[in-house]
Design a protein around this motif. Sequence first.
Motif, PDB file in Angstrom:
ATOM      1  N   THR A  14       5.954  35.077 -20.384  1.00 19.13           N
ATOM      2  CA  THR A  14       6.617  34.049 -19.587  1.00 19.13           C
ATOM      3  C   THR A  14       6.495  34.353 -18.099  1.00 19.13           C
ATOM      4  OG1 THR A  14       8.763  35.170 -19.714  1.00 19.13           O
ATOM      5  CG2 THR A  14       8.256  33.535 -21.429  1.00 19.13           C
TER       6      THR A  14
ATOM      7  N   SER B 290       7.570  33.196 -27.308  1.00 15.45           N
ATOM      8  CA  SER B 290       7.462  32.806 -25.906  1.00 15.45           C
ATOM      9  C   SER B 290       6.055  32.371 -25.563  1.00 15.45           C
ATOM     10  CB  SER B 290       7.861  33.975 -24.998  1.00 15.45           C
ATOM     11  OG  SER B 290       9.185  34.345 -25.232  1.00 15.45           O
TER      12      SER B 290
ATOM     13  N   ASP C 182       4.869  40.398 -20.593  1.00 15.01           N
ATOM     14  CA  ASP C 182       5.871  39.335 -20.616  1.00 15.01           C
ATOM     15  C   ASP C 182       5.124  38.025 -20.408  1.00 15.01           C
ATOM     16  OD1 ASP C 182       7.858  37.485 -20.323  1.00 15.01           O
ATOM     17  OD2 ASP C 182       8.835  38.478 -18.631  1.00 15.01           O
TER      18      ASP C 182
END
Length: 181
Positions: free
Chosen positions: A108, A6, A106
């Motif tokens: 993203t 990602s 995270d």
Amino acid sequence: LAIAASALIVLAAGCTSTSSSAEREFSDPQSVDPAATSDPADGERVGADAIITGRDYVYEGIPDIVRAGDTIAFVNASLEEAHELVVFPLDADETRPVEELWEALDPTAAEPVLVSVAGPSQDGQLYVGDGTITDPGRYLAICFLPVGGDPELIFEQEGPVESDAPPHASVGMVAEIVVEA
């Protein structure tokens, strides 16, 4: 790993390779004035306020305090692996050490303030930011590139780098940058 794949969207979206690693050209990065550079392996750079060096698998040269607006240069002293300096701001109330935070990140959901990527023995090329961090606070510096990744393939791929190998962060390439006004 999903987290590495990602995060590498940032890297792979801006890189293409047109020749050997020593002659690599990048499609759309901003450079931190490569003309002002000495040997990247020794981490010396004229014109940068802070020089962060990537080695297998650590960051070196991070000052105790970086002043808001100082120019940060990234160089890779590794002879074999590409490294990146991806810098994320941390919430003001976050107190955990960065070694714990990277696994919960995270990529993203968070926007990096700086992304610089360097092939072996090369200067970093900026893909996000202008080499400065303007807001005071704590920041997470991390390398998501896969352990043992082929630098040629990393720069040639479009989209996320696919790899079953763990990210460099998993073997220690994570650090804290403290920025003060």
